[in-house]
Design an enzyme around this catalytic site. Sequence first.
Site, PDB file in Angstrom:
ATOM      1  N   LYS A  61     -21.036  -4.289 -24.357  1.00 29.03           N
ATOM      2  CA  LYS A  61     -20.119  -2.119 -24.327  1.00 29.03           C
ATOM      3  C   LYS A  61     -20.026  -1.741 -25.538  1.00 29.03           C
ATOM      4  CE  LYS A  61     -18.809   0.717 -22.045  1.00 29.03           C
ATOM      5  NZ  LYS A  61     -19.892   1.813 -20.947  1.00 29.03           N
ATOM      6  N   ASP A 101     -21.552 -12.022  -9.270  1.00 27.94           N
ATOM      7  CA  ASP A 101     -21.449 -11.965  -7.905  1.00 27.94           C
ATOM      8  C   ASP A 101     -22.303 -11.140  -7.749  1.00 27.94           C
ATOM      9  OD1 ASP A 101     -19.465 -14.010  -7.677  1.00 27.94           O
ATOM     10  OD2 ASP A 101     -18.215 -12.505  -6.879  1.00 27.94           O
ATOM     11  N   TYR A 120      -9.762 -12.967 -20.767  1.00 23.28           N
ATOM     12  CA  TYR A 120      -9.378 -14.607 -19.831  1.00 23.28           C
ATOM     13  C   TYR A 120      -8.092 -15.302 -20.730  1.00 23.28           C
ATOM     14  CZ  TYR A 120     -12.275 -13.825 -15.792  1.00 23.28           C
ATOM     15  OH  TYR A 120     -13.326 -13.459 -14.446  1.00 23.28           O
ATOM     16  N   ASP A 165     -18.292 -12.796 -15.296  1.00 20.45           N
ATOM     17  CA  ASP A 165     -18.425 -12.868 -13.655  1.00 20.45           C
ATOM     18  C   ASP A 165     -18.556 -11.981 -13.038  1.00 20.45           C
ATOM     19  OD1 ASP A 165     -16.166 -14.204 -11.660  1.00 20.45           O
ATOM     20  OD2 ASP A 165     -14.516 -11.906 -12.421  1.00 20.45           O
TER      21      ASP A 165
HETATM   22  C1  IPM Z   1     -15.361 -17.291 -10.831  1.00 19.10           C
HETATM   23  C2  IPM Z   1     -14.377 -17.368 -10.362  1.00 19.10           C
HETATM   24  C3  IPM Z   1     -13.160 -17.478 -11.267  1.00 19.10           C
HETATM   25  C4  IPM Z   1     -13.161 -16.345 -12.725  1.00 19.10           C
HETATM   26  C5  IPM Z   1     -11.283 -17.039 -10.672  1.00 19.10           C
HETATM   27  C6  IPM Z   1     -11.344 -18.131  -9.622  1.00 19.10           C
HETATM   28  C7  IPM Z   1     -10.362 -17.046 -11.140  1.00 19.10           C
HETATM   29  O1  IPM Z   1     -14.630 -15.750  -9.664  1.00 19.10           O
HETATM   30  O2  IPM Z   1     -15.270 -19.012 -11.543  1.00 19.10           O
HETATM   31  O3  IPM Z   1     -16.369 -16.478 -11.413  1.00 19.10           O
HETATM   32  O4  IPM Z   1     -12.498 -15.204 -12.920  1.00 19.10           O
HETATM   33  O5  IPM Z   1     -13.974 -16.478 -13.018  1.00 19.10           O
HETATM   34 MG    MG Z   2     -16.139 -14.902  -9.752  1.00 15.12          MG
END
Ligand code: IPM
Ligand code: MG
Length: 364
Positions: A195, A255, A144, A251
Amino acid sequence: MKKDNFKIAVFAGDGIGPEIIKEALKILKIISDKKKIKLQFKEGLVGGSAYDHFGVPLPDSSLKLALKSDAVLLGAVGGPKWESLDYSVRPERALLGLRSNLGIFANLRPVVAFDELLDASPLKKNIVRGIDIMIVRELTGDVYFGKPRGVKKGKDGKRRGVNTMVYTEDEIRRIAVRAFEIARTRKKNLLSVDKANILESTELWRDVVTEVGQSYPDITLKHMYVDNCALQLIRDPAQFDVIVTTNLFGDILSDEAAMLTGSIGMLPSASLGDKTALYEPIHGSAPDIAGKNIANPLATILSVALMLRYSLSLPREASLIEKAVGETLKAGFRTRDIFQKNKKLVGTEEMGDAVAKKLRKLIN
Ligand code: IPM
Ligand code: MG
């Protein structure tokens, strides 16, 4: 003396942001009225709405406001309107700018399955029942922020895209310490996800987490490769207590884990550093449903609970908010994303009001 006066920066952002923040503020207001603590709210623009106004997604005025605050409450940023902008001014850059400038390196994403929503999960009930996972995602390092980055044309005239996955041992150590401390307040199991079989930066991650673990003999530390972790989250999510992982893996895994609970609309987050902290739902700005009063405000309301726990030293009230959400679900209230047959379909505002009503009862 215990602090009873807090400055809270409020960034509603884009899309459904303003609608869900409005409901979360109702909840904070109840707490401040009952507890006689003074909460000073100051609003600022971030994301696409800030770009429209100032030409940048994170104006100096908003960053200053965040830096001066005890806590930041954020809705969501982004939308199709800004998708063609250069990366440097995309709404999402506001999040990255806040994360790095506020030094909020520890992103906590609790994944808790409410019994009432077990049917909303695409997985079988017996797999998701009772899961209570805390994902601790590193938030200010990795690809990032790593350099070099960008797309450049090579000598052969062809484009080349580069991002750099990088971690220093200090960055790994401080997130590991946070994760071990959190594990201590829970079931004392910490899983570090990497990893290390292929990426040197995460080989270092594994080494440093192991070193830190020597100071926490009461915590059981295990390691897992990220691909296997993705599989295990679906196969047997109940095995997890605290997971600590890198920015990118966190990240993606968070999700995935969100779906265990039935809807990403349910998941709050806290991003902690050494000074201020930021609280936001993990879902995005959902531009397709913005302005229709149908978004689920529960993740933002649960983010407020995390704010009370981690920034305002009000753990009892934090638990009461979580309880009020559980009771609201038990009473059958559902926004569209978590709707099931024979339940009561409500809008964003009605859901906020229902939780507020339960909370007022519980807090008395
Ligand atoms: C999160 C989001 C962000 C990330 C994006 C919107 C930059 O997906 O907070 O998980 O990738 O960190
Ligand atoms: Mg995210």
